[in-house]
Design an enzyme around this catalytic site. Sequence first.
Site, PDB file in Angstrom:
ATOM      1  N   GLU A  55     -48.848 180.965 -17.288  1.00  0.00           N
ATOM      2  CA  GLU A  55     -48.279 179.621 -17.380  1.00  0.00           C
ATOM      3  C   GLU A  55     -49.357 178.610 -17.019  1.00  0.00           C
ATOM      4  OE1 GLU A  55     -43.684 180.321 -15.730  1.00  0.00           O
ATOM      5  OE2 GLU A  55     -44.945 178.746 -14.887  1.00  0.00           O
ATOM      6  N   GLU A  92     -36.641 171.224 -20.660  1.00  0.00           N
ATOM      7  CA  GLU A  92     -35.444 171.962 -20.260  1.00  0.00           C
ATOM      8  C   GLU A  92     -34.586 171.056 -19.372  1.00  0.00           C
ATOM      9  OE1 GLU A  92     -36.220 176.338 -19.365  1.00  0.00           O
ATOM     10  OE2 GLU A  92     -38.231 175.486 -19.176  1.00  0.00           O
ATOM     11  N   LYS A 139     -33.178 172.319 -15.705  1.00  0.00           N
ATOM     12  CA  LYS A 139     -34.036 172.794 -14.613  1.00  0.00           C
ATOM     13  C   LYS A 139     -33.833 171.911 -13.390  1.00  0.00           C
ATOM     14  CE  LYS A 139     -37.494 175.280 -14.928  1.00  0.00           C
ATOM     15  NZ  LYS A 139     -38.813 175.942 -15.031  1.00  0.00           N
ATOM     16  N   GLU A 144     -39.991 168.902 -13.536  1.00  0.00           N
ATOM     17  CA  GLU A 144     -39.767 170.190 -14.190  1.00  0.00           C
ATOM     18  C   GLU A 144     -39.071 170.055 -15.542  1.00  0.00           C
ATOM     19  OE1 GLU A 144     -40.515 173.417 -13.458  1.00  0.00           O
ATOM     20  OE2 GLU A 144     -41.786 172.731 -11.824  1.00  0.00           O
TER      21      GLU A 144
END
Length: 339
Positions: free
Chosen positions: A263, A311, A314, A320
């Site tokens: 990541e 997303e 999250k 995030e």
Amino acid sequence: MSKDSSISIVATGLLLISFITIAEVESIGVSYGRDGNNLPPANEVIGLYTTYGIDGIRLYDTNHDILQALRGTNIAVIIDVPEPDVTVIANSDLAAAGWVRDNILPFSHDVNFRYIAVGNELILGSHTNDILPAMNKLQDALQQVGLDGTIKVSTSVSMGVFGKSWLPSESFFSPAIFSTLQSIVGFLAKHGSPLLFNVYPYSSLIESNGNITLDFALFTAGGIVFSDNGLDYQNLFDAMVDALFSSLEKVEGGSTVNVVVSETGWPSDSGGVATRQNAQTFISNLIDHVKKGTPKKPGKIETYIFDLFDENLKQPQGIENHYGLFTPTKEPKYSLKFN
């Protein structure tokens, strides 16, 4: 979990961001997190990978619709063992065999599984002691079905594994988890598996109290920022990855273990340096850079950008939720050119 490209504001107020070229770098993949309630179906998601020529994907669960959509694409796959399954597998050969039978074997003939990640950043958590037993049992399960030669078992770690991470050559693993990591590194060395590493220069920049500059984090420093043990560093990403290589060398057998960046990314919103322009700069420079390797390990370094989509579920809400390369409607947040 790069900075100035040509940017112009058109009359509609849209921000047009310069092209990113990826396809020529076979070492680049993109993670596919699914913590959202507005994401497209699996076949459309994998269609984005094939349309844009993205050669690798990291999956955080074993969703069979996604695996079905991956058939015949030859996209390299990191597939995670979700956290709730790690302890179950660690304590049961039958559970490990069942996990491989259910999630790997039915797709193994036409899905390009590369790595099984036993958990994501579980070291220092409540499942730390379950990681190695689960890795061993999954390795045995793969061997039983003849897949141990093609699929490597590993685990994903964060910067939290370090006792010291600066300078790179002086880095070492935290004494609190050294024995755990020593055993895991021994497994990786024995089976020729890499250690998966989540690397976020953005986070290190934010936590540095001004000791790290933005241009060093974005690959835009004009020259050598520091030298360490005869190696010259111009960006933070290299320093972070080489810190892991140096720490591995201090563990028996660790000098033979490779590193895969499982990541890395940069958020495009939420204030401060989390902007779309900085995300564009980081990602484009990263893509160009990883084919060169690091000062300590020249050559390509396999790297997965986080994340395919923003997303919206999250938690905590904020940074995030803004790592995606695409919106949930499949529109590029950047103008991406994959040659």
